[in-house]
Motif scaffolding. Structure first.
Motif, PDB file in Angstrom:
ATOM      1  N   SER A 429      39.869  -7.035  25.333  1.00 47.71           N
ATOM      2  CA  SER A 429      38.521  -7.558  25.141  1.00 47.71           C
ATOM      3  C   SER A 429      37.573  -6.411  24.835  1.00 47.71           C
ATOM      4  O   SER A 429      37.757  -5.290  25.334  1.00 47.71           O
ATOM      5  CB  SER A 429      38.061  -8.302  26.395  1.00 47.71           C
ATOM      6  OG  SER A 429      36.767  -8.834  26.234  1.00 47.71           O
ATOM      7  N   ALA A 430      36.561  -6.675  24.023  1.00 47.69           N
ATOM      8  CA  ALA A 430      35.558  -5.654  23.694  1.00 47.69           C
ATOM      9  C   ALA A 430      34.313  -6.320  23.136  1.00 47.69           C
ATOM     10  O   ALA A 430      34.374  -7.402  22.546  1.00 47.69           O
ATOM     11  CB  ALA A 430      36.112  -4.659  22.681  1.00 47.69           C
ATOM     12  N   TRP A 431      33.180  -5.657  23.325  1.00 45.75           N
ATOM     13  CA  TRP A 431      31.955  -5.978  22.598  1.00 45.75           C
ATOM     14  C   TRP A 431      31.923  -5.093  21.355  1.00 45.75           C
ATOM     15  O   TRP A 431      32.178  -3.890  21.442  1.00 45.75           O
ATOM     16  CB  TRP A 431      30.726  -5.701  23.453  1.00 45.75           C
ATOM     17  CG  TRP A 431      30.394  -6.782  24.433  1.00 45.75           C
ATOM     18  CD1 TRP A 431      30.853  -6.905  25.705  1.00 45.75           C
ATOM     19  CD2 TRP A 431      29.504  -7.881  24.216  1.00 45.75           C
ATOM     20  NE1 TRP A 431      30.316  -8.017  26.303  1.00 45.75           N
ATOM     21  CE2 TRP A 431      29.482  -8.640  25.414  1.00 45.75           C
ATOM     22  CE3 TRP A 431      28.737  -8.303  23.128  1.00 45.75           C
ATOM     23  CZ2 TRP A 431      28.714  -9.787  25.549  1.00 45.75           C
ATOM     24  CZ3 TRP A 431      27.975  -9.453  23.273  1.00 45.75           C
ATOM     25  CH2 TRP A 431      27.965 -10.185  24.465  1.00 45.75           C
ATOM     26  N   ALA A 432      31.608  -5.672  20.205  1.00 45.86           N
ATOM     27  CA  ALA A 432      31.626  -4.906  18.961  1.00 45.86           C
ATOM     28  C   ALA A 432      30.462  -5.312  18.060  1.00 45.86           C
ATOM     29  O   ALA A 432      30.108  -6.486  17.977  1.00 45.86           O
ATOM     30  CB  ALA A 432      32.951  -5.114  18.227  1.00 45.86           C
ATOM     31  N   PRO A 439      33.542  -1.141   5.738  1.00 42.63           N
ATOM     32  CA  PRO A 439      34.777  -1.649   5.166  1.00 42.63           C
ATOM     33  C   PRO A 439      35.612  -2.292   6.275  1.00 42.63           C
ATOM     34  O   PRO A 439      35.131  -2.458   7.406  1.00 42.63           O
ATOM     35  CB  PRO A 439      35.445  -0.382   4.628  1.00 42.63           C
ATOM     36  CG  PRO A 439      34.986   0.686   5.565  1.00 42.63           C
ATOM     37  CD  PRO A 439      33.568   0.306   5.948  1.00 42.63           C
ATOM     38  N   THR A 440      36.837  -2.665   6.003  1.00 44.70           N
ATOM     39  CA  THR A 440      37.723  -3.158   7.058  1.00 44.70           C
ATOM     40  C   THR A 440      37.772  -2.117   8.174  1.00 44.70           C
ATOM     41  O   THR A 440      38.037  -0.932   7.926  1.00 44.70           O
ATOM     42  CB  THR A 440      39.131  -3.418   6.495  1.00 44.70           C
ATOM     43  OG1 THR A 440      39.046  -4.517   5.573  1.00 44.70           O
ATOM     44  CG2 THR A 440      40.102  -3.753   7.597  1.00 44.70           C
ATOM     45  N   SER A 441      37.509  -2.566   9.410  1.00 48.78           N
ATOM     46  CA  SER A 441      37.326  -1.636  10.529  1.00 48.78           C
ATOM     47  C   SER A 441      38.021  -2.181  11.773  1.00 48.78           C
ATOM     48  O   SER A 441      37.885  -3.365  12.096  1.00 48.78           O
ATOM     49  CB  SER A 441      35.836  -1.437  10.827  1.00 48.78           C
ATOM     50  OG  SER A 441      35.152  -0.904   9.703  1.00 48.78           O
ATOM     51  N   VAL A 442      38.717  -1.292  12.493  1.00 48.89           N
ATOM     52  CA  VAL A 442      39.510  -1.685  13.656  1.00 48.89           C
ATOM     53  C   VAL A 442      38.750  -1.385  14.951  1.00 48.89           C
ATOM     54  O   VAL A 442      38.291  -0.262  15.161  1.00 48.89           O
ATOM     55  CB  VAL A 442      40.878  -0.972  13.653  1.00 48.89           C
ATOM     56  CG1 VAL A 442      41.612  -1.212  14.961  1.00 48.89           C
ATOM     57  CG2 VAL A 442      41.708  -1.462  12.480  1.00 48.89           C
ATOM     58  N   VAL A 492      25.599  -7.656  14.363  1.00 51.56           N
ATOM     59  CA  VAL A 492      25.343  -8.487  15.547  1.00 51.56           C
ATOM     60  C   VAL A 492      26.402  -8.172  16.598  1.00 51.56           C
ATOM     61  O   VAL A 492      27.606  -8.133  16.293  1.00 51.56           O
ATOM     62  CB  VAL A 492      25.393  -9.988  15.191  1.00 51.56           C
ATOM     63  CG1 VAL A 492      25.235 -10.842  16.449  1.00 51.56           C
ATOM     64  CG2 VAL A 492      24.320 -10.323  14.167  1.00 51.56           C
ATOM     65  N   TRP A 493      25.960  -7.978  17.830  1.00 49.17           N
ATOM     66  CA  TRP A 493      26.915  -7.747  18.920  1.00 49.17           C
ATOM     67  C   TRP A 493      27.720  -9.017  19.180  1.00 49.17           C
ATOM     68  O   TRP A 493      27.158 -10.095  19.343  1.00 49.17           O
ATOM     69  CB  TRP A 493      26.195  -7.306  20.188  1.00 49.17           C
ATOM     70  CG  TRP A 493      25.828  -5.854  20.165  1.00 49.17           C
ATOM     71  CD1 TRP A 493      24.610  -5.316  19.904  1.00 49.17           C
ATOM     72  CD2 TRP A 493      26.712  -4.759  20.396  1.00 49.17           C
ATOM     73  NE1 TRP A 493      24.665  -3.950  19.955  1.00 49.17           N
ATOM     74  CE2 TRP A 493      25.949  -3.570  20.254  1.00 49.17           C
ATOM     75  CE3 TRP A 493      28.072  -4.640  20.703  1.00 49.17           C
ATOM     76  CZ2 TRP A 493      26.502  -2.305  20.420  1.00 49.17           C
ATOM     77  CZ3 TRP A 493      28.625  -3.378  20.867  1.00 49.17           C
ATOM     78  CH2 TRP A 493      27.846  -2.227  20.726  1.00 49.17           C
ATOM     79  N   ILE A 550      30.760   0.058  19.650  1.00 49.21           N
ATOM     80  CA  ILE A 550      31.686  -0.670  20.520  1.00 49.21           C
ATOM     81  C   ILE A 550      31.331  -0.355  21.964  1.00 49.21           C
ATOM     82  O   ILE A 550      30.913   0.770  22.287  1.00 49.21           O
ATOM     83  CB  ILE A 550      33.150  -0.272  20.236  1.00 49.21           C
ATOM     84  CG1 ILE A 550      33.543  -0.629  18.801  1.00 49.21           C
ATOM     85  CG2 ILE A 550      34.111  -0.946  21.212  1.00 49.21           C
ATOM     86  CD1 ILE A 550      34.893  -0.073  18.383  1.00 49.21           C
ATOM     87  N   GLN A 551      31.519  -1.322  22.843  1.00 42.86           N
ATOM     88  CA  GLN A 551      31.307  -1.101  24.273  1.00 42.86           C
ATOM     89  C   GLN A 551      32.186  -2.040  25.082  1.00 42.86           C
ATOM     90  O   GLN A 551      32.765  -2.994  24.570  1.00 42.86           O
ATOM     91  CB  GLN A 551      29.834  -1.319  24.650  1.00 42.86           C
ATOM     92  CG  GLN A 551      29.378  -2.732  24.479  1.00 42.86           C
ATOM     93  CD  GLN A 551      27.917  -2.965  24.826  1.00 42.86           C
ATOM     94  OE1 GLN A 551      27.462  -4.084  24.758  1.00 42.86           O
ATOM     95  NE2 GLN A 551      27.166  -1.940  25.158  1.00 42.86           N
TER      96      GLN A 551
END
Length: 693
Positions: A429-432, A439-442, A492-493, A550-551
């Motif tokens: 799980s993550a806030w992003a 671009p495409t981002s992991v 947006v988070w 990210i958080q």
């Protein structure tokens, strides 16, 4: 050594009479200390537990004599065996049956006065561990009409059951089992303990089976069944006092129906598999073929009869479970393999392959995150102790309560090694917040050798969130992926959760607590590289660096249900870490009055609050009342003046100061979390006694 045991003032106390419904039984002088039975005031962590009947004193001296106990007179071997399993499986709790504990008993024990088995186990595990034990009584005989519990055969101490935890035990309870004094079975107790800072209580039991009494005509089979059921009810009613509990022991039956009261209330760990290659309902006891003994008493058949009679239960459920069958003695004791083994008992010439005829049965309960990186200036946290290292274009930002900003080209946060077992079930799980021009981002991944074993990312081509597990650790792109059905919102988070259930193969993606897509993964494999925030690995090369922030990255070693994911993403939970300061004795939350003493009449009440949204302010609301004189006005009532703590963003430790209290009075209090729009349930009630100082 911090291992704590109940010591005897004198042997007369051992033979004291304890009145129970079926018959009197001897008992030590046991002081039961009130504990925090609700225990909701503590952080919920995984209990990594083992139950093991060590056959530490029982059984014959020869393999053909029934109940043969390997290494019976070698406490060092048993201690080394327990320590090996604890360290190999990373356990923090042990529940032991048929173990010799406590001091040398003058006039009863014989031998060299060596430390007891439990003392040697405690020494082998080290000073971080503490232990409690209570005795078991053998059947009555002419010399001991009330039964005996001293350890025989040159062993030190008293026969009993024991619990050890990697921590401090601060509360104990033991309840005598309803076993009549005139049967062929041992009379035991249910033993429960509480450890400082643990939500779960730990209980163990060794249940007597009366089928042998029925076979010998000492009672009917119906009476035998009734006595067994009475013991199970004693166990059930004892553990029912605790909302969170782990129970393990030797229940002496293969018949699951006889344990139905426990199955109805608790999850049993080995009832299911936890991965494609994981067996369930494995045996926990191996009996040699004593019925093959020849005229000289030698076993002629090297085979064993396996059975499952040891069980591990919990209220929380388990993330994994295994019976380590190789640790049970399964030696070939036939004359061809060990010629003198069946005829020479002293000195011991038999060579066992294990330290007990039982296996260690171990499991991990569902608990808090294995990894928990807030990324608000810190890349550490979680029960696994994993630390993250920032590299490249990674920097801290105050956005959304604090996060890590990554530049989309070199910025990452990496652990030193693997965090997830990608061949088994897990949750990430993550806030992003992905940048509008990204671009495409992991978001996160864990490296294999050629490709990441798991990936959670933003796919720029169709503006979707994706959660995937590659089919093999190889070059190319062959992945099982869950794709969001609605477009991702850049800038947006967003709360992202990925769940993999290794049993069903389900791969499920959740966005803001709601299921967004799913797939099936049927070829699990284990990625053994580092856990990474901010990129993945494809064709052996670092790929798709995250551009954005990210958080609050978390991992769990079990698959969350849909309702758990929704709650995790949106619901306020009760505060944790409740304490009263300054406490002169037993700091923390204790549910029974008078357990702790506060030095001073204006104490502080403290708790830790957490909000599922790191950008939201959250606080605590306290309530306290006088238990000694309930007619007195409440010093603080929930929602009234002085009830609310200061506000913190995302979470933190908060407190309130209490108006002057009455010297010598006992007080109760609890607390809830609030954010202005909703409140959490309250914690368990905490109690203390106020003194001038």
């Amino acid at each position: 050594m911090r291992a704590r045991v109940w010591l005897y003032a004198c042997w007369a106390l051992v033979m004291a009479v304890l009145l129970v419904a079926v018959a009197p039984a001897p008992a030590i002088a046991l002081t039961t200390v009130p504990g925090d039975q609700a225990n909701r005031a503590y952080t919920h962590e995984s209990v990594r537990s083992m139950t093991w009947n060590l056959c530490g004193e029982a059984g014959g001296s020869l393999p053909s004599s029934g109940g043969f106990c390997p290494f019976r007179n070698d406490p060092e071997a048993k201690a080394a065996g327990v320590a090996e399993v604890v360290r190999a499986r990373g356990l923090n709790t042990v529940m032991l049956q048929e173990v010799c504990s406590g001091p040398f008993l003058e006039g009863l024990n014989s031998g060299t006065r060596a430390p007891s088995q439990l003392d040697q186990i405690a020494a082998a595990l080290g000073p971080e561990w503490s232990f409690e034990w209570t005795e078991v009584w053998r059947p009555a005989n002419a010399a001991f009409p009330d039964g005996s519990s001293y350890c025989r055969g040159g062993l030190t101490g008293t026969l009993g059951v024991a619990i050890g935890v990697k921590g401090d035990i601060n509360w104990t309870k033991a309840k005598v089992m309803p076993v009549p004094i005139d049967t062929l079975q041992n009379r035991t107790k249910v033993l429960c303990v509480e450890a400082s800072g643990w939500e779960n209580h730990i209980c163990t039991a060794h249940v007597a089976n009366f089928d042998e009494d029925a076979r010998r005509g000492r009672m009917t089979q119906a009476e035998a069944n009734s006595l067994f059921a009475a013991q199970i009810e004693t166990v059930r009613s004892t553990v029912a006092e605790f909302p969170s509990v782990v129970l393990g022991g030797d229940f002496n039956t293969q018949v699951r129906d006889k344990l139905q009261p426990l199955y109805s209330a608790l999850a049993e760990c080995d009832q299911q598999s936890y991965g494609p290659a994981d067996a369930s309902n494995e045996p926990t006891h191996f009996t040699p073929a004593v019925d093959s003994a020849d005229a000289q008493g030698a076993i002629t058949d090297p085979s064993y009869y396996p059975s499952k009679i040891d069980y591990l239960f919990s209220t929380a459920g388990f993330t994994g479970c295994d019976s380590w069958t190789q640790k049970a003695d399964q030696a070939d004791y036939t004359p061809a393999a060990q010629p003198s083994c069946n005829t020479v008992a002293d000195p011991v010439v038999c060579t066992p392959t294990g330290i007990s005829d039982h296996t260690p049965l171990y499991g991990h309960t569902r608990g808090g995150p294995e990894l928990s990186w807030s990324l608000d200036g810190s890349a550490s946290g979680g029960s696994g102790g994993h630390q993250g290292t920032l590299s490249g274009g990674a920097s801290w930002t105050s956005d959304h309560g604090g996060a890590i900003a990554l530049d989309g080209s070199t910025g990452t946060v990496e652990s030193s090694g693997p965090v997830l077992d990608t061949s088994r079930s897990f949750t990430v799980s993550a806030w992003a917040k992905v940048a509008p021009d990204a671009p495409t981002s992991v978001v996160l991944s864990q490296d294999g050798s050629k490709i990441s074993g798991v990936m959670l990312w933003y796919n720029q081509g169709d503006s979707t969130w994706r959660f995937a597990l590659p089919k093999t650790d190889s070059t190319g792109w062959s992945v099982d992926q869950a794709v969001s059905q609605s477009p991702a919102k850049t800038g947006v988070w967003t709360r992202l959760t990925g769940v993999y259930d290794a049993v069903s193969g389900a791969v499920v993606l959740y966005v803001d607590g709601v299921e967004a897509g799913r797939a099936t993964h049927s070829t699990p494999w284990q990625a053994t590289g580092p856990f990474v925030v901010g990129r993945d690995l494809v064709n052996g090369s670092e790929n798709a660096f995250w551009k954005g922030a990210i958080q609050q990255v978390e991992t769990y070693d079990y698959p969350m249900t849909a309702s758990a994911v929704a709650s995790h993403a949106r619901v306020l939970t009760p505060p944790t870490g409740t304490t009263t300061q300054p406490a002169s004795t037993s700091p923390g939350c204790h549910q029974a009055g008078g357990y702790s003493t506060v030095s001073g009449l204006k104490p502080q009440l403290t708790a830790r609050v957490t909000h599922p949204d790191p950008s939201r302010e959250v606080w605590a609301e306290f309530s306290i009342w006088d238990n000694t004189d309930p007619s007195r006005p409440q010093p603080i009532h929930m929602g009234g003046p002085g009830s609310a703590s200061a506000k913190v963003k995302g979470g933190g430790s908060v407190s309130v100061s209490v108006p002057e209290l009455v010297d010598g009075h006992s007080y109760g209090w609890y607390v809830r979390a609030a954010d202005g729009s909703t409140t959490s349930p309250t914690t368990a009630v905490c109690h203390f006694r106020a003194t001038v100082g």
